[in-house]
Write a protein that holds these residues in place. Structure first.
Motif, mmCIF file in Angstrom:
data_model
loop_
_atom_site.group_PDB
_atom_site.id
_atom_site.type_symbol
_atom_site.label_atom_id
_atom_site.label_comp_id
_atom_site.label_asym_id
_atom_site.label_seq_id
_atom_site.Cartn_x
_atom_site.Cartn_y
_atom_site.Cartn_z
ATOM 1 N N ALA A 156 0.825 -1.202 0.000
ATOM 2 C CA ALA A 156 0.000 0.000 0.000
ATOM 3 C C ALA A 156 0.865 1.260 0.000
ATOM 4 C CB ALA A 156 -0.931 -0.005 1.209
ATOM 5 N N HIS B 34 3.895 1.588 -1.257
ATOM 6 C CA HIS B 34 4.494 1.760 -2.591
ATOM 7 C C HIS B 34 3.447 2.191 -3.614
ATOM 8 C CE1 HIS B 34 8.699 0.739 -2.066
ATOM 9 N NE2 HIS B 34 8.333 -0.207 -1.221
ATOM 10 N N ASN B 35 2.193 1.765 -3.446
ATOM 11 C CA ASN B 35 1.128 2.303 -4.286
ATOM 12 C C ASN B 35 1.033 3.822 -4.120
ATOM 13 O OD1 ASN B 35 0.347 -0.130 -5.387
ATOM 14 N ND2 ASN B 35 -1.750 -0.059 -4.625
ATOM 15 N N SER B 36 1.071 4.273 -2.871
ATOM 16 C CA SER B 36 0.957 5.706 -2.591
ATOM 17 C C SER B 36 2.156 6.483 -3.107
ATOM 18 C CB SER B 36 0.800 5.924 -1.082
ATOM 19 O OG SER B 36 -0.381 5.310 -0.601
ATOM 20 N N SER C 143 3.503 5.737 -5.895
ATOM 21 C CA SER C 143 3.445 5.499 -7.352
ATOM 22 C C SER C 143 4.571 4.583 -7.821
ATOM 23 C CB SER C 143 3.480 6.829 -8.135
ATOM 24 O OG SER C 143 2.352 7.618 -7.808
ATOM 25 N N PHE D 20 4.637 1.447 -8.600
ATOM 26 C CA PHE D 20 3.716 0.337 -8.834
ATOM 27 C C PHE D 20 4.428 -0.963 -9.193
ATOM 28 C CE2 PHE D 20 1.294 4.238 -9.848
ATOM 29 C CZ PHE D 20 0.374 4.145 -8.823
ATOM 30 N N ALA E 223 5.541 -2.342 -6.052
ATOM 31 C CA ALA E 223 4.393 -2.732 -5.233
ATOM 32 C C ALA E 223 3.859 -4.106 -5.614
ATOM 33 C CB ALA E 223 3.291 -1.690 -5.355
ATOM 34 N N HIS F 9 2.349 -6.975 -3.046
ATOM 35 C CA HIS F 9 0.935 -7.338 -3.089
ATOM 36 C C HIS F 9 0.753 -8.842 -3.290
ATOM 37 C CE1 HIS F 9 -0.206 -3.225 -2.970
ATOM 38 N NE2 HIS F 9 0.068 -2.933 -4.234
ATOM 39 N N ASN G 201 -5.598 -3.835 -4.032
ATOM 40 C CA ASN G 201 -4.366 -3.049 -4.170
ATOM 41 C C ASN G 201 -3.547 -3.522 -5.370
ATOM 42 O OD1 ASN G 201 -4.945 -1.501 -1.916
ATOM 43 N ND2 ASN G 201 -3.778 -2.794 -0.514
ATOM 44 N N TYR H 100 -5.189 -2.357 -8.571
ATOM 45 C CA TYR H 100 -4.956 -0.929 -8.813
ATOM 46 C C TYR H 100 -3.556 -0.692 -9.373
ATOM 47 C CZ TYR H 100 -4.296 4.041 -7.965
ATOM 48 O OH TYR H 100 -4.025 5.382 -8.116
ATOM 49 N N ALA H 101 -2.555 -1.387 -8.797
ATOM 50 C CA ALA H 101 -1.184 -1.249 -9.298
ATOM 51 C C ALA H 101 -1.103 -1.710 -10.751
ATOM 52 C CB ALA H 101 -0.219 -2.039 -8.419
ATOM 53 N N GLN I 180 -2.561 0.924 -13.066
ATOM 54 C CA GLN I 180 -1.693 2.085 -13.234
ATOM 55 C C GLN I 180 -0.512 1.778 -14.152
ATOM 56 O OE1 GLN I 180 -2.413 5.287 -11.909
ATOM 57 N NE2 GLN I 180 -4.318 4.115 -11.726
#
Length: 347
Positions: A248, A250-252, A254, A256, A259, A263, A285, A288-289, A292
């Motif tokens: 999470a 590393h998602n924030s 960016s 990815f 991340a 995950h 999560n 989402y990665a 992106q």
């Protein structure tokens, strides 16, 4: 009795409250055959304090009251008893009664050493937390940390700073810069803590604090340090949470591509442990990665896994969020009808 008492204190230091209670209970039973009433009181005191630490204040108070010291007992034991009776009353939500016991310890504070002052501030902070006054609690914990540092107890100082930061985050009275400074001090003390379990726990708490401040680079660093200490300790539940938090963070940031690995590991471990709701969060999560990074097929697949996990665990809000993400993935894959269907589900 001495062997059981040492084992009990060692278990408490390692956070094994149930094991500590077992050791102290056996010691108390053995002490009943001893001629020394002072020994019996000491064993009752240890058992009562362990129950309070375990979150059973009513049971703890029962044994603490059995350990009332005689005039011949030391002032230090009297103060320790007051501290633990306060904690028991606090756990029973009887905060006015708990605060009354501070009168028994505060009178000795002028001549007391830093360690006694720290314990007093720590317990007072816990009372303020129970009274929903996090700002006053935070100031008490900060004073406790200073006293523990003066007493050359980095472990206790770091724990007090951790409590201070979490209390500060619950209050609107502190600036972000001040909270970050407290977290930094706590992090720096961790290097001098020998117990890897405690050090890992503190790194994790510091990471959560930085996450709440949206300082995700330092949060990721702290989570990774905690994870390195967690491996091999047999605590897979904590390891799964740390993997989830790392992904999470590393998602924030960016980050990815980085991340994805965290995950996937979190998904696998939460699945092995049967944590379906947490696994659903990790699938979300991961999806989402992937989205992106332009990997919309992988995103759609993982959102579907998230939907199933949230349905299994009864997490309605998570299910809605997964529907929204799946709708976006379907749109990017050129299937607007499916996208509309999942968007409607999200509504």
């Amino acid at each position: 009795i001495e062997s059981l008492t040492r084992a009990g204190h060692r278990a408490l230091a390692q956070g094994e409250g149930r094991e500590a209670v077992g050791c102290f209970r056996k010691a108390l039973i053995l002490s009943r055959d001893a001629a020394s009433p002072q020994l019996r009181r000491a064993c009752a005191f240890n058992l009562g304090a362990a129950y309070v630490e375990l979150g059973k204040p009513k049971k703890g108070l029962e044994f603490l009251l059995q350990s009332q010291p005689s005039d011949a007992d030391s002032e230090e034991r009297s103060e320790k008893l007051s501290f633990n009776i306060r904690a028991a009353h606090e756990g029973l939500q009887d905060f006015p009664k708990a605060l009354q016991y501070f009168g028994q310890g505060v009178g000795h504070e002028v001549a007391a050493q830093a360690r006694s002052r720290a314990v007093t501030r720590l317990q007072l902070g816990c009372c303020f937390l129970g009274m929903q006054e996090p700002a006053r609690a935070a100031r008490c914990f900060l004073e406790a940390a200073r006293s523990w540092a003066a007493a050359s107890s980095p472990e206790a100082a770091a724990l007090a700073l951790s409590r201070a930061s979490s209390s500060m985050l619950r209050s609107s009275c502190f600036q972000q810069q001040h909270i970050a400074h407290v977290l930094s001090r706590c992090h720096s003390l961790c290097d001098s803590i020998r117990d890897p379990g405690l050090r890992g726990k503190l790194y994790s708490e510091v990471g959560l604090g930085y996450s709440q401040l949206h300082v995700f680079s330092l949060a990721a660093e702290s989570f990774q340090q905690a994870l390195a200490l967690c491996r091999g300790q047999g605590d897979e539940q904590r390891e799964a949470v740390l993997l989830q938090n790392l992904g999470a963070a590393h998602n924030s940031l960016s980050s990815f591509s980085t991340a994805l690995g965290w995950h996937r590991r979190a998904v696998a471990l939460h699945g092995a442990l049967g944590n379906r709701r947490a696994q659903g969060q990790c699938f979300g999560n991961l999806a989402y990665a992937c989205s992106q990074l332009g990997k919309h097929e992988a995103a759609a697949e993982n959102y579907l896994h998230a939907l199933q996990a949230f349905q299994d665990s009864g997490d309605v809000q998570g299910w809605w969020q997964a529907c929204e993400g799946l709708g976006a993935a379907c749109f990017h894959l050129g299937d607007p009808q499916k996208a509309i269907r999942y968007y409607k589900e999200a509504l």
